[in-house]
Design a protein around this motif. Structure first.
Motif, PDB file in Angstrom:
ATOM      1  N   SER A   1      65.552 110.095  15.657  1.00 23.53           N
ATOM      2  CA  SER A   1      65.353 109.615  14.285  1.00 23.53           C
ATOM      3  C   SER A   1      66.623 109.032  13.682  1.00 23.53           C
ATOM      4  N   VAL A   2      67.795 109.430  14.190  1.00 20.18           N
ATOM      5  CA  VAL A   2      69.047 108.960  13.593  1.00 20.18           C
ATOM      6  C   VAL A   2      69.833 108.024  14.502  1.00 20.18           C
ATOM      7  N   LEU A   3      69.582 108.062  15.816  1.00 19.24           N
ATOM      8  CA  LEU A   3      70.370 107.241  16.734  1.00 19.24           C
ATOM      9  C   LEU A   3      69.600 106.075  17.344  1.00 19.24           C
ATOM     10  N   GLN A   4      68.275 106.132  17.355  1.00 18.49           N
ATOM     11  CA  GLN A   4      67.475 105.078  17.977  1.00 18.49           C
ATOM     12  C   GLN A   4      67.384 103.872  17.041  1.00 18.49           C
ATOM     13  N   PRO A   5      67.990 102.721  17.399  1.00 18.13           N
ATOM     14  CA  PRO A   5      67.961 101.537  16.519  1.00 18.13           C
ATOM     15  C   PRO A   5      66.554 101.059  16.187  1.00 18.13           C
ATOM     16  N   MET A   6      65.629 101.195  17.135  1.00 18.56           N
ATOM     17  CA  MET A   6      64.268 100.716  16.898  1.00 18.56           C
ATOM     18  C   MET A   6      63.595 101.485  15.763  1.00 18.56           C
ATOM     19  N   ASN A   7      64.065 102.719  15.520  1.00 19.22           N
ATOM     20  CA  ASN A   7      63.503 103.531  14.435  1.00 19.22           C
ATOM     21  C   ASN A   7      64.233 103.338  13.116  1.00 19.22           C
ATOM     22  N   GLN A   8      65.210 102.452  13.089  1.00 19.95           N
ATOM     23  CA  GLN A   8      65.956 102.194  11.860  1.00 19.95           C
ATOM     24  C   GLN A   8      65.417 100.989  11.092  1.00 19.95           C
ATOM     25  N   GLY A   9      64.237 100.520  11.452  1.00 17.71           N
ATOM     26  CA  GLY A   9      63.629  99.423  10.698  1.00 17.71           C
ATOM     27  C   GLY A   9      62.910  98.403  11.546  1.00 17.71           C
ATOM     28  N   ILE A  10      63.264  98.287  12.824  1.00 19.81           N
ATOM     29  CA  ILE A  10      62.687  97.238  13.674  1.00 19.81           C
ATOM     30  C   ILE A  10      61.188  97.447  13.864  1.00 19.81           C
ATOM     31  N   ILE A  11      60.787  98.641  14.290  1.00 14.55           N
ATOM     32  CA  ILE A  11      59.361  98.911  14.522  1.00 14.55           C
ATOM     33  C   ILE A  11      58.582  98.805  13.213  1.00 14.55           C
ATOM     34  N   ARG A  12      59.142  99.329  12.149  1.00 21.07           N
ATOM     35  CA  ARG A  12      58.454  99.276  10.850  1.00 21.07           C
ATOM     36  C   ARG A  12      58.202  97.837  10.402  1.00 21.07           C
ATOM     37  N   VAL A  13      59.188  96.968  10.581  1.00 29.89           N
ATOM     38  CA  VAL A  13      59.039  95.566  10.175  1.00 29.89           C
ATOM     39  C   VAL A  13      57.997  94.861  11.035  1.00 29.89           C
ATOM     40  N   ILE A  14      57.992  95.129  12.337  1.00 37.21           N
ATOM     41  CA  ILE A  14      57.015  94.494  13.233  1.00 37.21           C
ATOM     42  C   ILE A  14      55.597  94.869  12.819  1.00 37.21           C
ATOM     43  N   LYS A  15      55.360  96.159  12.574  1.00 35.79           N
ATOM     44  CA  LYS A  15      54.022  96.597  12.169  1.00 35.79           C
ATOM     45  C   LYS A  15      53.627  96.009  10.823  1.00 35.79           C
ATOM     46  N   SER A  16      54.562  95.967   9.900  1.00 40.66           N
ATOM     47  CA  SER A  16      54.264  95.423   8.577  1.00 40.66           C
ATOM     48  C   SER A  16      53.898  93.956   8.672  1.00 40.66           C
ATOM     49  N   THR A  17      54.635  93.195   9.492  1.00 42.34           N
ATOM     50  CA  THR A  17      54.326  91.769   9.675  1.00 42.34           C
ATOM     51  C   THR A  17      52.973  91.591  10.339  1.00 42.34           C
TER      52      THR A  17
END
Length: 544
Positions: free
Chosen positions: A339-355
């Motif tokens: 939750s704190v070190l994985q870059p994909m969990n720092q916004g990338i996955i969330r933005v992809i799903k939102s788009t």
């Protein structure tokens, strides 16, 4: 006359063969002198206690050797024989592998005498910790004895010392609190990460992570799916699993890996090319087999390119260690730090799903405008793949680079348009769905609260099957596909060549009327030429 100085001799021993006398003192200094000579030699006796370095310290020595420092210099500094340094250097590949798997404080890693029990217990332990369950030593002992019985291993009674060695082998510590998690992250970023990344540029450092997606879900059914982990049952037919990977610079995005339930969905008929890597199994899970195939295939690609990369992944059962990789250095993040070190969990996955959901909302509105009987269109897995790929391609390098920065892996945050993408259409990646939909002048009859829930509805969706005890014992990866799960709505005919030609002409006029972008208009020209060629071929084949 011989003067001892401040120390007194504690014992004498004569060597009859060499005719020399050894005089031992209390401070481990001994003097030897010949009975036929006045030459006296002083030698400091080496300590009999053997030094044993941790993996972290051994890695430090290896890095200094690779930087050009001499063996003798390091031996003198660490107070060991030069052969000890040579042995560490000889075993550097094994040490690097342990270091990459976060075995930092361990001094000796002993293989288990009960390999089956060891592997099964580790898989069960990771499953329990992923659910936030704290386990004690006696609980681990009980479960180890259970697995030994299942494997029909006789005369095995798990002891507390066996569990202690098990914890050492797999770098298992105590319970994890928010404070200790912060300390663990800080220590890993300051001590481990600089060593791991020193041989790689930002462009060669990649991160990969999975996420689940309810691809058929429309805003009106949010309450039905709320809180659903989707491990089985009817709703599992509505989901796919995605594997997302990109580099630290943001300019290299690996094609998405998509896992569905059916090997050959009906909507794939007549499809010549998919922009993603597609796999399948009965539950649309990520499995260790799929992960290993994906990594090995990527490693083979990199060999042809003569390129080497570092790949960061989460520490979980579906990400096993992979031997014989030549061009990928596979690094596992420390346990419980995703939750704190994985870059994909720092916004990338969330933005992809939102788009993706924004694209789906636009499809719903277009359906309404066409006055179709059903306001909410039927979404096939092909529709989902094309829309999620569009969302992935739209994601800016700036968003990816900043996500690496927020995780602490990168050194600086970019605060302007990426110079690597001067011709990108400027689109805000991170506008919340409810805010974005609010600008549509109430064309979508859904409340803001419902849209907010819809935007985050599958954050907790399972990406892999929980390894139940029976499945752990059977070592069943459940990679079989189910070609009977897709409903009749997935049987969609492919557009005809004439329909494609008319659509391409309309799209060509639209792009030239609304965009002043050379790359975009050039791409549309290529599209038109390809469709025209297909139309020509259809006519000439008909005449022949």
């Amino acid at each position: 006359m011989f003067v001892w100085g401040p120390t007194k001799p504690s014992s004498f021993r004569r060597n009859n063969r060499t005719n020399r006398i050894l005089v031992y003192s209390e401070i481990n200094v001994y003097v030897s002198f010949s009975l036929s000579s006045t030459v006296v030699q002083y030698t400091r006796k080496m300590s009999s206690k053997r030094k044993c370095f941790s993996v972290e310290k051994k890695m430090e020595i290896i890095c200094r050797l690779e930087a050009g420092e001499r063996n003798v210099t390091l031996a003198k500094e660490y107070g060991v024989c030069h052969t000890t340094i040579a042995t560490i250097n000889k075993n550097k590949e094994k040490i690097k592998k342990l270091f990459n798997n976060n075995f930092l404080k361990t001094k000796r890693v002993r293989a288990s005498t009960q390999d089956q029990v060891d592997k099964a217990l580790l898989q069960w332990y990771i499953m329990q910790r992923s659910q936030g369950i704290t386990l004690s030593g006696p609980q681990l002992q009980e479960k180890a004895n259970f697995f030994a019985k299942q494997f029909q291993i006789e005369h095995f009674n798990c002891s507390a010392s066996w569990i202690s060695r098990f914890k050492v082998r797999h770098n298992i510590g105590g319970t994890v609190s928010e404070e200790s998690l912060s300390v663990q992250k800080s220590e890993w970023l300051t001590k481990v990460w600089p060593i791991l990344r020193k041989d790689f540029n930002d462009e060669d450092i990649f991160s990969a992570a999975e996420t689940g997606l309810f691809y058929k879900l429309t805003p009106d059914k949010t309450l039905q799916f709320k809180g659903e982990k989707c491990t089985e049952g009817k709703l599992s037919k509505e989901r796919i699993t995605l594997l997302v990977a990109a580099n630290m610079s943001g300019n290299l995005k690996k094609p998405l890996l998509v896992i569905g339930k059916s090997m050959q969905p009906r909507c794939f008929q007549n499809i010549q090319y998919l922009p993603v890597d597609y796999y399948s199994n009965r539950q649309a899970w990520m499995t260790s087999t799929i992960f290993m195939n994906w990594v090995r295939h990527w490693d083979a690609e990199l060999q042809t390119q003569n390129k080497k990369i570092l790949l960061l992944v989460d520490n979980c059962p579906i990400h096993p260690q992979i031997s014989d990789l030549t061009n990928i250095t596979l690094v596992f993040l420390p346990p419980n730090t995703t939750s704190v070190l994985q870059p994909m969990n720092q916004g990338i996955i969330r933005v992809i799903k939102s788009t993706f959901r924004k694209n789906l909302v636009l499809k719903i509105i277009s359906n309404m405008n066409e006055n179709k009987d059903e306001n909410y269109p039927k979404i096939t897995i092909l529709d989902a793949i094309l829309m999620i790929n569009d969302a992935w391609q739209q994601l800016s390098a700036l968003t990816i680079a900043n996500s690496f920065k927020h995780s602490g892996l990168a050194e600086e945050i970019l605060d302007g348009p990426s110079s690597s993408f001067p011709n990108d259409i400027e689109i805000e990646d991170d506008i919340p769905l409810s805010v974005w939909a609010g600008a549509l002048q109430n064309q979508l009859p859904i409340l803001k609260k419902e849209l907010d829930e819809y935007d985050h509805i599958d954050n907790g969706v399972a990406i892999c099957e929980e390894p139940f005890e029976e499945r752990i014992v059977k070592n069943d990866d459940n990679d079989d596909s189910d070609d009977n799960v897709e409903d009749q709505n997935e049987d969609v005919p492919a557009p005809s060549v004439l329909e494609a030609l008319k659509a391409a002409e309309i799209l060509n006029r639209f792009v030239h009327s609304n965009f002043n972008d050379e790359i975009l208009t050039h791409s549309i020209s290529l599209l038109n030429n390809a469709v025209r060629y297909c139309y020509y071929k259809s006519k000439t084949d008909y005449l022949n």
